[in-house]
Design a protein around this motif. Structure first.
Motif, PDB file in Angstrom:
ATOM      1  N   ARG A 159       0.802  -1.232   0.000  1.00  0.00           N
ATOM      2  CA  ARG A 159       0.000   0.000   0.000  1.00  0.00           C
ATOM      3  C   ARG A 159       0.832   1.278   0.000  1.00  0.00           C
ATOM      4  N   SER A 160       2.066   1.231   0.451  1.00  0.00           N
ATOM      5  CA  SER A 160       2.893   2.438   0.413  1.00  0.00           C
ATOM      6  C   SER A 160       3.733   2.518  -0.865  1.00  0.00           C
ATOM      7  N   GLU A 161       4.039   1.380  -1.444  1.00  0.00           N
ATOM      8  CA  GLU A 161       4.884   1.368  -2.648  1.00  0.00           C
ATOM      9  C   GLU A 161       4.142   1.869  -3.885  1.00  0.00           C
ATOM     10  N   GLU A 162       2.887   1.511  -4.012  1.00  0.00           N
ATOM     11  CA  GLU A 162       2.131   1.910  -5.204  1.00  0.00           C
ATOM     12  C   GLU A 162       1.991   3.427  -5.327  1.00  0.00           C
ATOM     13  N   PRO A 163       1.578   4.148  -4.267  1.00  0.00           N
ATOM     14  CA  PRO A 163       1.531   5.615  -4.391  1.00  0.00           C
ATOM     15  C   PRO A 163       2.914   6.227  -4.622  1.00  0.00           C
ATOM     16  N   CYS A 164       3.939   5.641  -4.023  1.00  0.00           N
ATOM     17  CA  CYS A 164       5.303   6.129  -4.227  1.00  0.00           C
ATOM     18  C   CYS A 164       5.697   6.010  -5.704  1.00  0.00           C
ATOM     19  N   MET A 165       5.383   4.869  -6.308  1.00  0.00           N
ATOM     20  CA  MET A 165       5.705   4.667  -7.732  1.00  0.00           C
ATOM     21  C   MET A 165       4.968   5.690  -8.593  1.00  0.00           C
ATOM     22  N   LYS A 166       3.681   5.902  -8.326  1.00  0.00           N
ATOM     23  CA  LYS A 166       2.900   6.864  -9.096  1.00  0.00           C
ATOM     24  C   LYS A 166       3.483   8.258  -8.935  1.00  0.00           C
ATOM     25  N   ASN A 167       3.783   8.647  -7.714  1.00  0.00           N
ATOM     26  CA  ASN A 167       4.353   9.965  -7.456  1.00  0.00           C
ATOM     27  C   ASN A 167       5.709  10.122  -8.144  1.00  0.00           C
ATOM     28  N   CYS A 168       6.530   9.089  -8.087  1.00  0.00           N
ATOM     29  CA  CYS A 168       7.856   9.123  -8.718  1.00  0.00           C
ATOM     30  C   CYS A 168       7.729   9.317 -10.227  1.00  0.00           C
ATOM     31  N   VAL A 169       6.843   8.557 -10.842  1.00  0.00           N
ATOM     32  CA  VAL A 169       6.638   8.671 -12.291  1.00  0.00           C
ATOM     33  C   VAL A 169       6.111  10.061 -12.636  1.00  0.00           C
ATOM     34  N   ASP A 170       5.138  10.536 -11.867  1.00  0.00           N
ATOM     35  CA  ASP A 170       4.580  11.870 -12.131  1.00  0.00           C
ATOM     36  C   ASP A 170       5.644  12.960 -12.027  1.00  0.00           C
ATOM     37  N   ARG A 171       6.473  12.901 -10.995  1.00  0.00           N
ATOM     38  CA  ARG A 171       7.530  13.912 -10.830  1.00  0.00           C
ATOM     39  C   ARG A 171       8.550  13.830 -11.956  1.00  0.00           C
ATOM     40  N   TYR A 172       8.900  12.610 -12.369  1.00  0.00           N
ATOM     41  CA  TYR A 172       9.856  12.414 -13.451  1.00  0.00           C
ATOM     42  C   TYR A 172       9.301  13.010 -14.747  1.00  0.00           C
ATOM     43  N   MET A 173       8.038  12.724 -15.034  1.00  0.00           N
ATOM     44  CA  MET A 173       7.431  13.236 -16.257  1.00  0.00           C
ATOM     45  C   MET A 173       7.313  14.759 -16.213  1.00  0.00           C
ATOM     46  N   ASP A 174       6.928  15.306 -15.055  1.00  0.00           N
ATOM     47  CA  ASP A 174       6.848  16.767 -14.918  1.00  0.00           C
ATOM     48  C   ASP A 174       8.209  17.415 -15.156  1.00  0.00           C
ATOM     49  N   ALA A 175       9.252  16.833 -14.584  1.00  0.00           N
ATOM     50  CA  ALA A 175      10.604  17.379 -14.759  1.00  0.00           C
ATOM     51  C   ALA A 175      11.021  17.318 -16.223  1.00  0.00           C
ATOM     52  N   ASN A 176      10.748  16.194 -16.885  1.00  0.00           N
ATOM     53  CA  ASN A 176      11.100  16.076 -18.305  1.00  0.00           C
ATOM     54  C   ASN A 176      10.345  17.087 -19.153  1.00  0.00           C
ATOM     55  N   MET A 177       9.066  17.291 -18.870  1.00  0.00           N
ATOM     56  CA  MET A 177       8.280  18.256 -19.642  1.00  0.00           C
ATOM     57  C   MET A 177       8.798  19.681 -19.416  1.00  0.00           C
ATOM     58  N   THR A 178       9.217  19.993 -18.199  1.00  0.00           N
ATOM     59  CA  THR A 178       9.779  21.310 -17.912  1.00  0.00           C
ATOM     60  C   THR A 178      11.060  21.532 -18.718  1.00  0.00           C
ATOM     61  N   VAL A 179      11.904  20.528 -18.767  1.00  0.00           N
ATOM     62  CA  VAL A 179      13.147  20.628 -19.537  1.00  0.00           C
ATOM     63  C   VAL A 179      12.842  20.776 -21.025  1.00  0.00           C
ATOM     64  N   ILE A 180      11.916  19.983 -21.534  1.00  0.00           N
ATOM     65  CA  ILE A 180      11.565  20.052 -22.956  1.00  0.00           C
ATOM     66  C   ILE A 180      11.017  21.430 -23.310  1.00  0.00           C
ATOM     67  N   ARG A 181      10.112  21.964 -22.467  1.00  0.00           N
ATOM     68  CA  ARG A 181       9.561  23.299 -22.730  1.00  0.00           C
ATOM     69  C   ARG A 181      10.660  24.355 -22.732  1.00  0.00           C
ATOM     70  N   HIS A 182      11.588  24.238 -21.786  1.00  0.00           N
ATOM     71  CA  HIS A 182      12.690  25.203 -21.715  1.00  0.00           C
ATOM     72  C   HIS A 182      13.572  25.108 -22.968  1.00  0.00           C
ATOM     73  N   LEU A 183      13.877  23.899 -23.392  1.00  0.00           N
ATOM     74  CA  LEU A 183      14.704  23.731 -24.598  1.00  0.00           C
ATOM     75  C   LEU A 183      13.993  24.262 -25.844  1.00  0.00           C
ATOM     76  N   GLU A 184      12.692  24.027 -25.941  1.00  0.00           N
ATOM     77  CA  GLU A 184      11.929  24.553 -27.077  1.00  0.00           C
ATOM     78  C   GLU A 184      11.947  26.078 -27.073  1.00  0.00           C
ATOM     79  N   LYS A 185      11.805  26.663 -25.889  1.00  0.00           N
ATOM     80  CA  LYS A 185      11.830  28.115 -25.760  1.00  0.00           C
ATOM     81  C   LYS A 185      13.193  28.670 -26.182  1.00  0.00           C
TER      82      LYS A 185
END
Length: 94
Positions: free
Chosen positions: A63-89
């Motif tokens: 029960r603690s690992e599943e939310p951690c995995m979701k949060n980890c993936v979400d943060r990773y994707m958010d960070a990648n999208m921020t980098v991509i937007r910055h590079l495009e800019k």
């Protein structure tokens, strides 16, 4: 990168412009697939090491690992999208 065999290089030179374009499109697509697979592998490895702390014996996360995995993936994707937007800019400004 490996060197191209002379026979292969000669065959590539003999391709029509249309065939060269198709080959280039194919190679770009395969490169993108490889990059996506690498990113997924990196994400999986990083989040698994961070979140999965118990021995998996039931075939599912606890029960603690599943939310951690979701949060980890979400943060990773958010960070990648921020980098991509910055590079495009930067690309559009530069």
């Amino acid at each position: 990168m490996d060197q191209i065999d002379p026979n292969t290089a000669a065959a590539l030179q003999n391709l029509s412009p249309k065939d060269k374009q198709e080959l280039n499109t194919f190679v770009q697509g395969e490169s993108q697939k490889a990059q996506i697979q690498h990113t997924i592998h990196e994400l999986n490895s990083m989040c698994f090491k961070k979140c999965v702390t118990s021995r998996i014996s039931t075939g599912s996360l606890d029960r603690s690992e599943e939310p951690c995995m979701k949060n980890c993936v979400d943060r990773y994707m958010d960070a990648n999208m921020t980098v991509i937007r910055h590079l495009e800019k930067m690309r559009t400004l530069g």
